[in-house]
Design a protein around this motif. Structure first.
Motif, mmCIF file in Angstrom:
data_model
loop_
_atom_site.group_PDB
_atom_site.id
_atom_site.type_symbol
_atom_site.label_atom_id
_atom_site.label_comp_id
_atom_site.label_asym_id
_atom_site.label_seq_id
_atom_site.Cartn_x
_atom_site.Cartn_y
_atom_site.Cartn_z
ATOM 1 N N LEU A 234 0.816 -1.215 0.000
ATOM 2 C CA LEU A 234 0.000 0.000 0.000
ATOM 3 C C LEU A 234 0.853 1.269 0.000
ATOM 4 N N LEU A 235 1.977 1.221 0.712
ATOM 5 C CA LEU A 235 2.823 2.412 0.851
ATOM 6 C C LEU A 235 3.651 2.700 -0.402
ATOM 7 N N TYR A 236 4.076 1.644 -1.102
ATOM 8 C CA TYR A 236 5.047 1.835 -2.176
ATOM 9 C C TYR A 236 4.524 1.539 -3.570
ATOM 10 N N ASP A 237 3.280 1.125 -3.690
ATOM 11 C CA ASP A 237 2.721 0.852 -5.014
ATOM 12 C C ASP A 237 1.424 1.637 -5.175
ATOM 13 N N ARG A 238 1.493 2.693 -5.969
ATOM 14 C CA ARG A 238 0.338 3.593 -6.096
ATOM 15 C C ARG A 238 -0.852 2.923 -6.764
ATOM 16 N N MET A 239 -0.583 2.037 -7.722
ATOM 17 C CA MET A 239 -1.690 1.376 -8.415
ATOM 18 C C MET A 239 -2.486 0.498 -7.444
ATOM 19 N N ALA A 240 -1.781 -0.274 -6.625
ATOM 20 C CA ALA A 240 -2.466 -1.112 -5.638
ATOM 21 C C ALA A 240 -3.213 -0.258 -4.628
ATOM 22 N N LEU A 241 -2.586 0.843 -4.195
ATOM 23 C CA LEU A 241 -3.231 1.724 -3.213
ATOM 24 C C LEU A 241 -4.526 2.309 -3.762
ATOM 25 N N LEU A 242 -4.502 2.791 -4.994
ATOM 26 C CA LEU A 242 -5.692 3.419 -5.567
ATOM 27 C C LEU A 242 -6.805 2.404 -5.819
ATOM 28 N N LEU A 243 -6.466 1.228 -6.336
ATOM 29 C CA LEU A 243 -7.491 0.211 -6.556
ATOM 30 C C LEU A 243 -8.086 -0.268 -5.238
ATOM 31 N N ASP A 244 -7.244 -0.433 -4.220
ATOM 32 C CA ASP A 244 -7.733 -0.860 -2.909
ATOM 33 C C ASP A 244 -8.611 0.224 -2.282
ATOM 34 N N THR A 245 -8.237 1.495 -2.470
ATOM 35 C CA THR A 245 -9.049 2.594 -1.938
ATOM 36 C C THR A 245 -10.406 2.646 -2.629
ATOM 37 N N TRP A 246 -10.415 2.403 -3.926
ATOM 38 C CA TRP A 246 -11.677 2.352 -4.689
ATOM 39 C C TRP A 246 -12.575 1.252 -4.142
ATOM 40 N N ASN A 247 -12.013 0.068 -3.968
ATOM 41 C CA ASN A 247 -12.775 -1.046 -3.391
ATOM 42 C C ASN A 247 -13.273 -0.719 -1.996
ATOM 43 N N ALA A 248 -12.410 -0.089 -1.201
ATOM 44 C CA ALA A 248 -12.773 0.249 0.173
ATOM 45 C C ALA A 248 -13.924 1.247 0.218
ATOM 46 N N LEU A 249 -13.901 2.220 -0.695
ATOM 47 C CA LEU A 249 -14.983 3.208 -0.755
ATOM 48 C C LEU A 249 -16.315 2.536 -1.065
ATOM 49 N N ILE A 250 -16.317 1.603 -2.005
ATOM 50 C CA ILE A 250 -17.557 0.915 -2.384
ATOM 51 C C ILE A 250 -18.111 0.127 -1.205
ATOM 52 N N LEU A 251 -17.242 -0.618 -0.498
ATOM 53 C CA LEU A 251 -17.724 -1.404 0.640
ATOM 54 C C LEU A 251 -18.146 -0.490 1.787
ATOM 55 N N GLY A 252 -17.418 0.624 1.974
ATOM 56 C CA GLY A 252 -17.808 1.580 3.005
ATOM 57 C C GLY A 252 -19.209 2.128 2.767
ATOM 58 N N ILE A 253 -19.532 2.417 1.508
ATOM 59 C CA ILE A 253 -20.872 2.918 1.174
ATOM 60 C C ILE A 253 -21.923 1.841 1.422
ATOM 61 N N LEU A 254 -21.599 0.586 1.090
ATOM 62 C CA LEU A 254 -22.544 -0.499 1.330
ATOM 63 C C LEU A 254 -22.871 -0.618 2.820
ATOM 64 N N TYR A 255 -21.847 -0.541 3.672
ATOM 65 C CA TYR A 255 -22.093 -0.644 5.115
ATOM 66 C C TYR A 255 -22.722 0.627 5.674
ATOM 67 N N LEU A 256 -22.442 1.762 5.070
ATOM 68 C CA LEU A 256 -23.101 2.997 5.492
ATOM 69 C C LEU A 256 -24.604 2.935 5.205
ATOM 70 N N ALA A 257 -24.983 2.169 4.187
ATOM 71 C CA ALA A 257 -26.407 2.055 3.833
ATOM 72 C C ALA A 257 -27.239 1.477 4.972
ATOM 73 N N PHE A 258 -26.626 0.708 5.885
ATOM 74 C CA PHE A 258 -27.383 0.149 7.001
ATOM 75 C C PHE A 258 -27.911 1.248 7.917
ATOM 76 N N GLN A 259 -27.220 2.375 7.951
ATOM 77 C CA GLN A 259 -27.701 3.519 8.716
ATOM 78 C C GLN A 259 -28.496 4.490 7.842
ATOM 79 N N ALA A 260 -28.176 4.529 6.538
ATOM 80 C CA ALA A 260 -28.814 5.492 5.639
ATOM 81 C C ALA A 260 -30.215 5.080 5.216
ATOM 82 N N PHE A 261 -30.441 3.791 4.952
ATOM 83 C CA PHE A 261 -31.753 3.356 4.474
ATOM 84 C C PHE A 261 -32.877 3.625 5.476
#
Length: 445
Positions: A234-261
């Motif tokens: 994560l620290l030394y490979d920008r491509m892995a960091l950005l793809l992982d952050t993208w995935n993390a954002l999607i899952l974060g939104i899914l779990y946020l939906a439990f409070q948002a719905f």
């Protein structure tokens, strides 16, 4: 092994993963009852989801190396047995501290099915036939969070919140029994080691050895590497960091939906908890729709691979991610601007369907890409992705209520849509320049 037996193993492993992730979100509609029983604020009870998910993120750092030394089967059985045992203190928790501590522990115990299980699928099927079973397994952990609120809503509408976890214990027991009875060891190095041991015992010839016997494997050294290598990536490979952050954002939104719905459907449309739980079906339908397209993607990737010969670039897997990257913001913007009370409640549910489809496309493409592009350290690549995803999924529900109170359903959901829109170009960019970035990376193949 017969193909039917292989598919039975995949289905047992997938349903076990489904149970684990369902346990993460099944707490969503029990929060009000827990707050009343333990005399704490509802914000404190949200930690029951956050801590469980954090356990899911940390666990793979330990169980991944153990599975490579002792085999996958023993990891499944021990982790699920502990998952079953430590759910009992949750059912009979005398206070909020015990409840939250054991929610974290059970998340940690169940994490094997997010890190090891994919390896079992690849053990059972060759490269030509692995796509469909891997697609079924990949989707199962993401159906779980959608199923949790649906089950929890019905239970907590009608009985005490502790029944949420009593029902969960029954399900875990069934899965534990199935794992012991129906799932054999599939990891070839461990099977070879056991065969060599049997031959030494039956023949008396001590010259029978498996590669794993001769390999100087230190479990603690493997765990040490698995703890720092994902963060190094994560620290030394920008491509892995950005793809992982993208995935993390999607899952974060899914779990946020439990409070948002509940804001969208209980406050704006007067839904009861059980019917609010049913609103998550839109996301689930989107995931199943995406799974139904898997044969199309298989044929597309086969044609693309044929163009490149024996060594197609892993970037072709990002084509599916491109579709998911476009669908996610479209779905969330559509959802945001249909959350007004005067808009019929079916419209925001329909709007959530493309988001479910996007989840499947984004994760399937990214997981396959990471494993292929970072083949020398594939386990670490997946562990880094899992850790970052779990961190976002743990944190996002904590600020959901203040955000929706401050911005309203339209503004808060549109903000999330905007974040996904910012990340949407990533699969397009890496499809074009991923090869050049891999050449410069110290980790990528």
């Amino acid at each position: 092994m017969a193909i039917g037996k292989k598919w039975l193993i995949v289905l047992v492993i997938s349903s076990s993963a489904l149970c684990v992730t369902c346990a993460s979100s099944i707490a969503s509609f029990s929060e009000t009852g827990i707050a009343q029983s333990f005399h704490v604020s509802r914000e404190v009870t949200i930690l029951s989801i956050s801590l469980f998910v954090e356990g899911l993120g940390i666990g793979p750092l330990l169980v991944g190396p153990l599975s490579e030394v002792y085999g996958r089967n023993i990891v499944y059985r021990v982790s699920y047995l502990l998952f079953f045992a430590f759910t009992w203190p949750i059912v009979f928790a005398p206070n909020i501290a015990v409840f939250l501590v054991f929610r974290f522990i059970t998340g940690f115990c169940g994490s094997a099915f997010l890190s090891v299980a994919g390896g079992s699928v690849s053990d059972l099927f060759d490269n030509r036939s692995v796509a469909n079973p891997m697609a079924v397994y990949t989707m199962s952990p993401f159906i779980g969070p959608v199923l949790g609120p649906l089950v929890s809503g019905f239970i907590n509408q009608n009985v005490n919140w502790r029944w949420t976890y009593r029902v969960l214990i029954m399900w875990i027991f069934v899965q534990t029994f199935a794992l012991y009875i129906l799932v054999p060891e599939t990891y070839e190095p461990v099977l070879t080691k056991r065969k060599a041991a049997r031959l030494r015992k039956s023949t008396g010839d001590q010259n029978y050895y498996a590669p794993l016997d001769k390999k100087d494997v230190s479990v603690w050294k493997s765990i040490e590497v698995s703890c720092y290598k994902p963060f190094q990536l994560l620290l030394y490979d920008r491509m892995a960091l950005l793809l992982d952050t993208w995935n993390a954002l999607i899952l974060g939104i899914l779990y946020l939906a439990f409070q948002a719905f509940p804001f969208i459907f209980e406050d704006n449309h007067g839904f009861s908890p059980e019917f609010t739980g049913l609103t998550f079906l839109g996301i689930g339908i989107g995931m199943f729709n995406a799974l139904a397209t898997q044969s199309f993607w298989n044929s597309l990737f086969a044609r693309k691979a044929a163009e490149y010969g024996d060594h197609p670039p892993p970037e072709i897997r990002l084509i599916m991610g491109q579709v998911g990257g476009v669908l996610a913001p479209i779905s969330l913007f559509w959802l945001a601007f249909t959350t007004y009370p005067h808009v019929h409640w079916i419209v925001p549910i329909i709007a959530s369907v493309p988001f479910g489809t996007a989840i499947y496309f984004i994760y399937t493409s990214t997981f396959t890409y990471l494993v292929t592009a970072y083949r020398p350290i594939a386990a670490s690549a997946m562990a880094s992705n899992s850790f970052l995803r779990s961190a976002f999924a743990a944190v996002f529900p904590l600020f959901a209520t203040p955000m929706y109170n401050r911005l309203g359903t339209v503004g808060a959901t549109a903000l999330l849509a905007g974040l996904t829109a910012l990340m949407a170009p990533l699969p397009f960019i890496f499809y074009r320049i991923g090869g050049r970035l891999r050449e410069k990376s110290p980790f990528a193949a």
